[in-house]
Design an enzyme around this catalytic site. Structure first.
Site: not given
Length: 313
Positions: A177, A220
């Site tokens: 992440d 993301e």
């Protein structure tokens, strides 16, 4: 079209049938039947198999190999031999790859003419199969980054888990992440955020082996599937990815650049794991990495030690 002779290999370019320099000696009904069979599928491997099996009555070959180098496509039938003839294929100005014919003896000119006649039936079905393959590939790709999408992840992870157990090999999963990604969008705009995502996938790809796979899991978030990799191996790859991302200098404007960092959690396949449980444990490790200050890697061993410490306290 003059053949180029070198080490038993012939190189030629093939265009549609009407442009052939030599007329093939093949009965029209043979070409007609072959055309019909080739039009029965859009699956590239099956198309090459049909072509290979049905040309043997007109010209005997030991094997064929179809290649599209820029797309890393290789489909082969039969076996390679000492002599070969290589054709660059094109239709309506579009290149559709190359096809190599193999045989233990040389190809005389009349057989080359027959091969070229047979190839004229393959060009359009081959182009259609490539277009179909391209559309199929796109349906499993994230349109922005080129990483695999969630559909591709579900199918691939189930298959890799099954193969890992069948061959008694290890399998590890990284969940990555990007840290504080919202602030990048807020400060530089979404187009700059898109650039960061693209560069992140490029950095991940540079750190992976050819057998490893990267998928976009969320906005993301990315999952990296490491086949035949232990927890220790996966942690080495994860830290290499983390460090590579931290060194990126991504243009924001003509005069400024952006940087990014990533947190990564790692989980390895156990006997009782399903796709969901493996992802869940990688997610737990990622959550711990976030809580430890970001820009770090956490594996299950580290995670277990932390949990035991919390229990003692």
């Amino acid at each position: 079209m003059t053949p180029l002779q070198s080490s038993g290999q012939v190189g030629k370019a093939i265009a549609p049938f009407g442009e052939l320099a030599f007329k093939p000696d093949i009965r029209p009904d043979v070409l007609f039947r072959l055309t019909g069979k080739l039009q029965s599928t859009l699956e590239l491997p099956l198309l090459i198999e049909i072509f290979f099996k049905n040309i043997q009555s007109s010209v005997s070959v030991d094997g064929i190999s179809y290649r599209v180098r820029e797309r890393q496509i290789v489909v082969s039938q039969g076996r390679t031999s000492a002599h070969s003839v290589n054709y660059e294929l094109s239709t309506h100005g579009d290149k559709v790859g190359e096809l190599i014919f193999f045989r233990s003896s040389r190809f005389p000119e009349y057989e080359l003419a027959n091969i070229e006649g047979l190839l004229s039936t393959l060009l359009h079905p081959l182009r259609n199969a490539l277009l179909y393959q391209e559309a199929l590939d796109a349906s499993f790709r994230d349109s922005l980054t080129g990483a695999g999408n969630r559909v591709a992840l579900d199918r691939t992870l189930d298959r890799e888990i099954e193969l890992s157990r069948r061959h008694e090999q290890q399998l590890s999963l990284l969940m990555l992440d990007l840290d504080n990604f919202k602030s990048i969008n807020d400060q530089h705009g979404h187009s700059s955020g898109d650039a960061v995502l693209k560069e992140t996938v490029r950095a991940i790809t540079d750190c992976m082996r050819q057998t490893d796979l990267c998928f976009r899991y969320g906005g993301e978030e990315f999952l990296i599937l490491l086949s035949n990799a232990s927890q220790a191996d996966a942690l080495i790859v994860a830290d290499r990815i983390r460090e590579t991302i931290s060194k990126l200098l991504i243009p924001a404007t003509q005069t400024t650049t952006m940087t990014a960092t990533a947190s990564i959690g790692c989980a390895s396949l156990t006997v009782s794991d399903s796709r969901q449980s493996l992802i869940h444990r990688a997610d737990l490790a990622l959550y711990t990495a976030k809580n430890r200050g970001r820009n770090c890697v956490v594996g299950e061993a580290t995670l277990s030690q932390g949990l035991m410490k919390e229990k003692r306290q």
